[in-house]
Motif scaffolding. Sequence first.
Motif, PDB file in Angstrom:
ATOM      1  N   LYS A 165      25.331 -36.781  -5.146  1.00 23.14           N
ATOM      2  CA  LYS A 165      24.748 -38.123  -5.007  1.00 23.14           C
ATOM      3  C   LYS A 165      25.586 -39.204  -5.681  1.00 23.14           C
ATOM      4  O   LYS A 165      25.374 -40.389  -5.450  1.00 23.14           O
ATOM      5  CB  LYS A 165      23.325 -38.145  -5.563  1.00 23.14           C
ATOM      6  CG  LYS A 165      23.191 -38.260  -7.061  1.00 23.14           C
ATOM      7  CD  LYS A 165      21.743 -38.482  -7.449  1.00 23.14           C
ATOM      8  CE  LYS A 165      21.576 -38.750  -8.928  1.00 23.14           C
ATOM      9  NZ  LYS A 165      20.167 -39.030  -9.292  1.00 23.14           N
ATOM     10  N   PHE A 169      30.547 -41.687  -0.423  1.00 24.94           N
ATOM     11  CA  PHE A 169      29.877 -41.762   0.877  1.00 24.94           C
ATOM     12  C   PHE A 169      28.366 -41.880   0.721  1.00 24.94           C
ATOM     13  O   PHE A 169      27.696 -42.497   1.554  1.00 24.94           O
ATOM     14  CB  PHE A 169      30.246 -40.559   1.756  1.00 24.94           C
ATOM     15  CG  PHE A 169      29.829 -39.220   1.208  1.00 24.94           C
ATOM     16  CD1 PHE A 169      28.580 -38.698   1.495  1.00 24.94           C
ATOM     17  CD2 PHE A 169      30.696 -38.475   0.418  1.00 24.94           C
ATOM     18  CE1 PHE A 169      28.194 -37.454   1.009  1.00 24.94           C
ATOM     19  CE2 PHE A 169      30.319 -37.240  -0.078  1.00 24.94           C
ATOM     20  CZ  PHE A 169      29.066 -36.729   0.206  1.00 24.94           C
ATOM     21  N   VAL A 170      27.807 -41.311  -0.351  1.00 28.88           N
ATOM     22  CA  VAL A 170      26.376 -41.454  -0.609  1.00 28.88           C
ATOM     23  C   VAL A 170      26.079 -42.874  -1.091  1.00 28.88           C
ATOM     24  O   VAL A 170      25.084 -43.485  -0.681  1.00 28.88           O
ATOM     25  CB  VAL A 170      25.891 -40.415  -1.639  1.00 28.88           C
ATOM     26  CG1 VAL A 170      24.425 -40.638  -1.986  1.00 28.88           C
ATOM     27  CG2 VAL A 170      26.094 -39.009  -1.105  1.00 28.88           C
ATOM     28  N   ALA A 173      26.054 -45.136   1.900  1.00 25.19           N
ATOM     29  CA  ALA A 173      24.818 -44.989   2.669  1.00 25.19           C
ATOM     30  C   ALA A 173      23.659 -45.685   1.969  1.00 25.19           C
ATOM     31  O   ALA A 173      22.794 -46.289   2.611  1.00 25.19           O
ATOM     32  CB  ALA A 173      24.505 -43.510   2.861  1.00 25.19           C
ATOM     33  N   ARG A 178      19.918 -47.221   4.030  1.00 24.62           N
ATOM     34  CA  ARG A 178      19.301 -46.019   4.587  1.00 24.62           C
ATOM     35  C   ARG A 178      18.257 -45.467   3.619  1.00 24.62           C
ATOM     36  O   ARG A 178      18.398 -45.585   2.403  1.00 24.62           O
ATOM     37  CB  ARG A 178      20.351 -44.951   4.876  1.00 24.62           C
ATOM     38  CG  ARG A 178      21.459 -45.403   5.800  1.00 24.62           C
ATOM     39  CD  ARG A 178      22.344 -44.257   6.215  1.00 24.62           C
ATOM     40  NE  ARG A 178      21.736 -43.462   7.258  1.00 24.62           N
ATOM     41  CZ  ARG A 178      22.353 -42.444   7.863  1.00 24.62           C
ATOM     42  NH1 ARG A 178      23.577 -42.102   7.502  1.00 24.62           N
ATOM     43  NH2 ARG A 178      21.747 -41.762   8.798  1.00 24.62           N
ATOM     44  N   ILE A 183      19.333 -40.192   3.725  1.00 25.89           N
ATOM     45  CA  ILE A 183      20.541 -39.906   2.935  1.00 25.89           C
ATOM     46  C   ILE A 183      20.611 -38.428   2.594  1.00 25.89           C
ATOM     47  O   ILE A 183      21.670 -37.792   2.682  1.00 25.89           O
ATOM     48  CB  ILE A 183      20.546 -40.762   1.653  1.00 25.89           C
ATOM     49  CG1 ILE A 183      20.731 -42.239   2.003  1.00 25.89           C
ATOM     50  CG2 ILE A 183      21.660 -40.303   0.713  1.00 25.89           C
ATOM     51  CD1 ILE A 183      20.643 -43.164   0.817  1.00 25.89           C
ATOM     52  N   TYR A 186      21.237 -36.511   6.140  1.00 26.77           N
ATOM     53  CA  TYR A 186      22.459 -36.771   6.911  1.00 26.77           C
ATOM     54  C   TYR A 186      23.721 -36.910   6.062  1.00 26.77           C
ATOM     55  O   TYR A 186      24.831 -36.886   6.611  1.00 26.77           O
ATOM     56  CB  TYR A 186      22.280 -38.035   7.759  1.00 26.77           C
ATOM     57  CG  TYR A 186      21.177 -37.926   8.779  1.00 26.77           C
ATOM     58  CD1 TYR A 186      21.296 -37.071   9.871  1.00 26.77           C
ATOM     59  CD2 TYR A 186      20.010 -38.659   8.641  1.00 26.77           C
ATOM     60  CE1 TYR A 186      20.277 -36.960  10.806  1.00 26.77           C
ATOM     61  CE2 TYR A 186      18.975 -38.557   9.571  1.00 26.77           C
ATOM     62  CZ  TYR A 186      19.118 -37.696  10.650  1.00 26.77           C
ATOM     63  OH  TYR A 186      18.104 -37.585  11.568  1.00 26.77           O
ATOM     64  N   GLU A 187      23.571 -37.062   4.762  1.00 22.91           N
ATOM     65  CA  GLU A 187      24.743 -37.225   3.917  1.00 22.91           C
ATOM     66  C   GLU A 187      24.933 -36.062   2.942  1.00 22.91           C
ATOM     67  O   GLU A 187      26.038 -35.552   2.778  1.00 22.91           O
ATOM     68  CB  GLU A 187      24.639 -38.541   3.116  1.00 22.91           C
ATOM     69  CG  GLU A 187      24.479 -39.781   3.976  1.00 22.91           C
ATOM     70  CD  GLU A 187      25.691 -40.059   4.856  1.00 22.91           C
ATOM     71  OE1 GLU A 187      26.792 -39.580   4.536  1.00 22.91           O
ATOM     72  OE2 GLU A 187      25.530 -40.751   5.882  1.00 22.91           O
ATOM     73  N   ASN A 191      26.833 -31.460   3.615  1.00 17.36           N
ATOM     74  CA  ASN A 191      27.907 -31.034   2.719  1.00 17.36           C
ATOM     75  C   ASN A 191      27.547 -29.793   1.923  1.00 17.36           C
ATOM     76  O   ASN A 191      28.360 -29.305   1.125  1.00 17.36           O
ATOM     77  CB  ASN A 191      28.247 -32.179   1.760  1.00 17.36           C
ATOM     78  CG  ASN A 191      29.009 -33.306   2.425  1.00 17.36           C
ATOM     79  OD1 ASN A 191      30.213 -33.237   2.595  1.00 17.36           O
ATOM     80  ND2 ASN A 191      28.288 -34.343   2.833  1.00 17.36           N
TER      81      ASN A 191
END
Length: 280
Positions: A165, A169-170, A173, A178, A183, A186-187, A191
Motif C-alpha cells: 500500500k 501505483f497504489v 490510485a 478510487r 484499490i 485491482y491494485e 500483485n
Amino acid sequence: MGEIMFFAFRNKKLQAGLSIVLFFLVLALIGPYISKYKDPLEYVGAGYQPPSKDYWLGTTTFGQDVFTQLVFGLRSSFFVGLLGGGLATLIGLIIGFFAGYEGGWIDELLMMLTNILLVVPTLALLIIIAAYLPYRGVFIQSVIIGFTAWPWTARAVRAQTLSLKAREFVNLARISGRSHLKIIMYEIMPNMLSYVFMVFILQFGGAILAAVGLDFIGLGPTKGISVGLMLQNAVLWNAIQLGMWWWAIPPGLVITLIVGALYFMNVGLDEVFNPKLREM
C-alpha cells in the motif's frame, strides 16, 4: 505469464506434486464408477479377505469392500480440502487486506480477533464445536474447518498489504479517487496472486489433515465414509494386529501422498514465482 508457464513446465517438484494430486483426483471422480460395488458401506462378501480380483483392496472385518470405501472417501477429502481450504483462504484474504490497507482501529480490531483465534488450540476448538453438533456431514465439517483455519493467512496477507500500500501505483490510485475496495481488488490483490495461490494450496492440505484428525477421534461425518473414518475403523477393529494391512495402510498412504504432493507443489510454485529460486 508466458515466462511463468515456461518455468512451471520445467519445475520437477511442481510436476511431481501436481501429477500425484491429479491422479488421486481422477481416481476420486471415476473410482465409484469403475468399482464393482456402489455403496461403500454395503456388505459384499466374507470379512478378512485380502486383495484379489473380486476385492481389489480386500474387505473389512464386516465384509465391506475397501477399494470402494477408499474412492468414496477420497471424494470427501477433496471436497473438504476445496470448501474448507477455500473458505479459510477467502476469510483470511478479506481480513488481511482490509486490516493492512485501512489501518487504525479497523486493523487493531481485526488483528485482535485474529490473535485470539491464533492462541486458541485449533484442534481443541474443532473438537468442542463438532462434539456439540447433533448432525455432522462433510459440508458442516468443511465449514467448521474453514472458519477456524484462517488466522495465519490473515496475518500473512496483512503483512504483504502493508508493504504494497506504500507503493507508487497504489498512491496514484488513491489520488485518482478510487474507492478502497477497488484499490484492494485491482491494485493490491493482482500483485499477490502468486502468494494467494500458494496460500490456498497450504489451506487445502491443512483442511484435509484437520478432517482426518476429526474423523480419527470419532468426530467425523455421522453418515457416509471418509478416509479418516476408514483409519478410525481399522484401528478400532485391530486391523494391523489381525494382519489386515490392506484395511489400514492404503488410506493412511493415500493421505500422506496427497498432503506430501501439495507440499511439493507449494515448494515448486515458490521456485517458479521467485526468480532467485528458479531452476535454470
